[in-house]
Write an enzyme that holds these catalytic residues in place. Sequence first.
Site, PDB file in Angstrom:
ATOM      1  N   CYS A 172       0.836  -1.207   0.000  1.00 33.08           N
ATOM      2  CA  CYS A 172       0.000   0.000   0.000  1.00 33.08           C
ATOM      3  C   CYS A 172       0.869   1.256   0.000  1.00 33.08           C
ATOM      4  CB  CYS A 172      -0.930  -0.006   1.199  1.00 33.08           C
ATOM      5  SG  CYS A 172      -0.107  -0.443   2.748  1.00 33.08           S
ATOM      6  N   HIS A 217      -2.148   5.691   6.302  1.00 34.55           N
ATOM      7  CA  HIS A 217      -0.754   6.098   6.408  1.00 34.55           C
ATOM      8  C   HIS A 217      -0.661   7.546   5.886  1.00 34.55           C
ATOM      9  CE1 HIS A 217       0.367   1.851   6.644  1.00 34.55           C
ATOM     10  NE2 HIS A 217      -0.010   1.621   5.406  1.00 34.55           N
TER      11      HIS A 217
HETATM   12  P1  NAD Z   1      -5.546 -10.722   6.695  1.00 42.10           P
HETATM   13  O1  NAD Z   1      -4.917 -11.334   7.875  1.00 42.10           O
HETATM   14  O2  NAD Z   1      -6.614  -9.705   6.871  1.00 42.10           O
HETATM   15  O3  NAD Z   1      -6.136 -11.842   5.727  1.00 42.10           O
HETATM   16  C1  NAD Z   1      -5.412 -12.998   5.384  1.00 42.10           C
HETATM   17  C2  NAD Z   1      -6.372 -14.133   5.051  1.00 42.10           C
HETATM   18  O4  NAD Z   1      -5.631 -15.265   4.625  1.00 42.10           O
HETATM   19  C3  NAD Z   1      -7.194 -14.569   6.247  1.00 42.10           C
HETATM   20  O5  NAD Z   1      -8.521 -14.807   5.809  1.00 42.10           O
HETATM   21  C4  NAD Z   1      -6.519 -15.872   6.674  1.00 42.10           C
HETATM   22  O6  NAD Z   1      -7.421 -16.757   7.277  1.00 42.10           O
HETATM   23  C5  NAD Z   1      -6.069 -16.423   5.327  1.00 42.10           C
HETATM   24  N1  NAD Z   1      -4.957 -17.382   5.423  1.00 42.10           N
HETATM   25  C6  NAD Z   1      -4.274 -17.782   6.518  1.00 42.10           C
HETATM   26  N2  NAD Z   1      -3.347 -18.694   6.187  1.00 42.10           N
HETATM   27  C7  NAD Z   1      -3.434 -18.879   4.847  1.00 42.10           C
HETATM   28  C8  NAD Z   1      -2.739 -19.670   3.896  1.00 42.10           C
HETATM   29  N3  NAD Z   1      -1.750 -20.484   4.253  1.00 42.10           N
HETATM   30  N4  NAD Z   1      -3.089 -19.593   2.592  1.00 42.10           N
HETATM   31  C9  NAD Z   1      -4.066 -18.769   2.190  1.00 42.10           C
HETATM   32  N5  NAD Z   1      -4.769 -17.979   3.042  1.00 42.10           N
HETATM   33  C10 NAD Z   1      -4.450 -18.023   4.354  1.00 42.10           C
HETATM   34  O7  NAD Z   1      -4.329 -10.125   5.857  1.00 42.10           O
HETATM   35  P2  NAD Z   1      -4.394  -8.923   4.817  1.00 42.10           P
HETATM   36  O8  NAD Z   1      -4.277  -7.643   5.573  1.00 42.10           O
HETATM   37  O9  NAD Z   1      -5.534  -9.113   3.888  1.00 42.10           O
HETATM   38  O10 NAD Z   1      -3.006  -9.107   4.078  1.00 42.10           O
HETATM   39  C11 NAD Z   1      -2.854  -9.986   2.972  1.00 42.10           C
HETATM   40  C12 NAD Z   1      -1.627  -9.577   2.178  1.00 42.10           C
HETATM   41  O11 NAD Z   1      -1.851  -8.252   1.669  1.00 42.10           O
HETATM   42  C13 NAD Z   1      -0.324  -9.493   2.982  1.00 42.10           C
HETATM   43  O12 NAD Z   1       0.745  -9.803   2.122  1.00 42.10           O
HETATM   44  C14 NAD Z   1      -0.251  -8.017   3.359  1.00 42.10           C
HETATM   45  O13 NAD Z   1       1.056  -7.594   3.645  1.00 42.10           O
HETATM   46  C15 NAD Z   1      -0.799  -7.391   2.093  1.00 42.10           C
HETATM   47  N6  NAD Z   1      -1.350  -6.028   2.258  1.00 42.10           N
HETATM   48  C16 NAD Z   1      -2.122  -5.720   3.321  1.00 42.10           C
HETATM   49  C17 NAD Z   1      -2.615  -4.426   3.447  1.00 42.10           C
HETATM   50  C18 NAD Z   1      -3.455  -4.019   4.612  1.00 42.10           C
HETATM   51  O14 NAD Z   1      -3.504  -2.850   4.954  1.00 42.10           O
HETATM   52  N7  NAD Z   1      -4.163  -4.916   5.258  1.00 42.10           N
HETATM   53  C19 NAD Z   1      -2.333  -3.481   2.452  1.00 42.10           C
HETATM   54  C20 NAD Z   1      -1.583  -3.855   1.339  1.00 42.10           C
HETATM   55  C21 NAD Z   1      -1.078  -5.133   1.247  1.00 42.10           C
END
Ligand code: NAD
Length: 346
Positions: A144, A223
Amino acid sequence: MALIKVAINGYGTIGKRVADAVDAQDDMEVVGVSKTGPSFGCELAARKGFPLYCTTDESARIASFSSGGYECRGGLSDLLAIADIVVDCAPGKMGADNLSKYTAAGVKHVFQGGEKHSLTGLSYSSNANHAENLDADGTRVVSCNTTGLSRTLVPLYEHCGSLKVECTMIRRAADPGDSNKGPINAIKPVLKVPSHHGFDLMTVKPEIEINSLAVAVPTTLMHVHTIIADLPEGHGLTTESVIEMWRGTPRVVVMHGERHRLTTTAEVMEMARDIGRKWGDLHEIFVWEDGVKLVDDRLYYFQAIHQESDVIPENIDCIRALMGTEPDWRVSVAKTDRAISDYYDL
Ligand code: NAD
């Protein structure tokens, strides 16, 4: 033309948003989303009509979904078998494990910014390197923060031909739905100096020379970046023309803090809720007009990033790049945004 069949592996903060954004497009469809076990997320997927799969192939885990009253269609292998491409939205650093499964299934794959560039050796940002990603097997949509830097710095670089940037990332401590992250009463500097954020922009636009520092602060909304960019001699820009450039840049919104009474991230996110997008999201990078100033060749500005949503439209463009269905990033961006933001164009 056949719809692109998209699987979402990990239906959390990013995954549920990507699923809705895919569902809104007319050239792709959600063939399934995955969860680790029964939870409200399964209910959400069912209500939206997204077929539910388990993140593993373990039969006990797959069976556990029925205890929660959810129909699970199978394990990750079953989901990959019906997909053209998988968007990996698992928590950060699980990528290496998942990559081997995608490769074995012969499915194209898009990772998120929680993974390292080295995982696929390729990264993606719509306005920086769409062309470089065309027809690739796998890539990573940058984080992000990096997406925010790319949105405002790439057009500036393209005008100037060179750019030296110093920035500080003032990062939200946690997403609003997180209950196990912090700090809640401290400011936490990233002591690895410079921080990785600036370098990460160079994975999609290596020509921009950039360094960053980062601190985490006790807020969940957005942010904020403070940015100082040194422009080369003869850039021909003024404060006003930089602002006009960003007004004409997709997914950047420039508003006046004092005049619009949007002087803090709280007010910016209230505005985002007011315009009625799903989850109160703001896909655009928000630049305060009255916080932009060019002094000689040095440009100062602030921007705010809605961390949960700025990368969502990028994932859609990235799917088109990997599938080779739209070579022009501007065409893809316009198509994506029409489908997800048509009820309120900022
Ligand atoms: P999150 O924790 O909200 O969601 C992750 C999901 O994946 C959950 O539903 C979890 O149950 C599931 N999960 C757990 N183990 C798993 C596996 N082995 N295989 C597949 N799914 C699995 O996380 P998020 O915030 O959505 O982040 C996901 C990715 O996006 C990360 O790489 C994070 O760094 C990136 N990201 C997050 C944000 C943010 O602000 N949340 C912004 C940009 C990028």
